[in-house]
Design a protein around this motif. Structure first.
Motif, PDB file in Angstrom:
ATOM      1  N   GLN A 102     -28.799 -27.962  22.083  1.00  0.00           N
ATOM      2  CA  GLN A 102     -27.908 -27.838  20.956  1.00  0.00           C
ATOM      3  C   GLN A 102     -28.395 -26.823  19.999  1.00  0.00           C
ATOM      4  OE1 GLN A 102     -27.798 -31.648  18.949  1.00  0.00           O
ATOM      5  NE2 GLN A 102     -26.695 -32.663  20.516  1.00  0.00           N
TER       6      GLN A 102
ATOM      7  N   GLY B 208     -26.886 -18.977  19.025  1.00  0.00           N
ATOM      8  CA  GLY B 208     -26.472 -18.483  20.231  1.00  0.00           C
ATOM      9  C   GLY B 208     -25.494 -19.728  20.863  1.00  0.00           C
ATOM     10  N   GLU B 209     -25.254 -19.482  22.068  1.00  0.00           N
ATOM     11  CA  GLU B 209     -24.467 -20.415  22.859  1.00  0.00           C
ATOM     12  C   GLU B 209     -25.139 -20.741  24.359  1.00  0.00           C
ATOM     13  OE1 GLU B 209     -20.569 -18.461  23.270  1.00  0.00           O
ATOM     14  OE2 GLU B 209     -20.519 -18.271  21.389  1.00  0.00           O
ATOM     15  N   GLN B 210     -24.647 -21.984  24.753  1.00  0.00           N
ATOM     16  CA  GLN B 210     -25.283 -22.298  26.232  1.00  0.00           C
ATOM     17  C   GLN B 210     -24.876 -21.246  27.255  1.00  0.00           C
ATOM     18  OE1 GLN B 210     -23.976 -26.264  26.901  1.00  0.00           O
ATOM     19  NE2 GLN B 210     -25.226 -27.079  25.593  1.00  0.00           N
TER      20      GLN B 210
ATOM     21  N   SER C  98     -25.789 -18.241  27.783  1.00  0.00           N
ATOM     22  CA  SER C  98     -25.929 -16.799  27.281  1.00  0.00           C
ATOM     23  C   SER C  98     -27.124 -16.622  26.776  1.00  0.00           C
ATOM     24  CB  SER C  98     -24.524 -16.675  26.313  1.00  0.00           C
ATOM     25  OG  SER C  98     -24.425 -15.522  25.702  1.00  0.00           O
TER      26      SER C  98
ATOM     27  N   GLU D 222     -29.606 -14.697  24.459  1.00  0.00           N
ATOM     28  CA  GLU D 222     -29.551 -14.555  22.904  1.00  0.00           C
ATOM     29  C   GLU D 222     -30.933 -13.769  22.471  1.00  0.00           C
ATOM     30  OE1 GLU D 222     -27.837 -14.225  19.222  1.00  0.00           O
ATOM     31  OE2 GLU D 222     -27.036 -15.353  20.937  1.00  0.00           O
TER      32      GLU D 222
END
Length: 102
Positions: free
Chosen positions: A51, A55-57, A59, A61
């Motif tokens: 979580q 950033g995003e899962q 990807s 960052e």
């Protein structure tokens, strides 16, 4: 005595440092709020089940972060680490603790 090193994203630098100082870190002799810091770039990739604060899962960052070092007395280290985990915005903050031999 220990040396704590922690990596803090730029927007959260001062609040996290203050929480650590309030927990007893950064005292050297008759001085308080002592630390050393330098700006750099941190990199990570949140994976499945994470979580991320930034950033995003799946990807990569890159984030402007500050490497902050401060001393912590032996009797304060447990409380300082507990405070670090509560005050830091990351789900899993990057830090290390090194014992100082005098």
């Amino acid at each position: 005595m220990y040396k704590l090193t922690v990596f803090i994203p730029e927007p959260n630098l001062e609040p996290v440092k203050q929480a650590l100082f309030d927990a007893g870190a950064g005292h050297i002799g008759n001085y308080s709020h002592c630390c050393w810091q330098v700006k750099g770039t941190g990199q990570f990739m949140p994976r499945a089940g994470s979580q991320p604060h930034i950033g995003e899962q799946d990807s990569i960052e890159q984030v402007t972060e500050w490497r902050v070092e401060m001393v912590v007395a032996k009797e304060k280290i447990s409380e300082v680490i507990k405070t670090l985990k509560q005050a830091h915005p990351y789900e899993t903050p990057a830090y290390d603790v090194i014992e100082i031999i005098t």
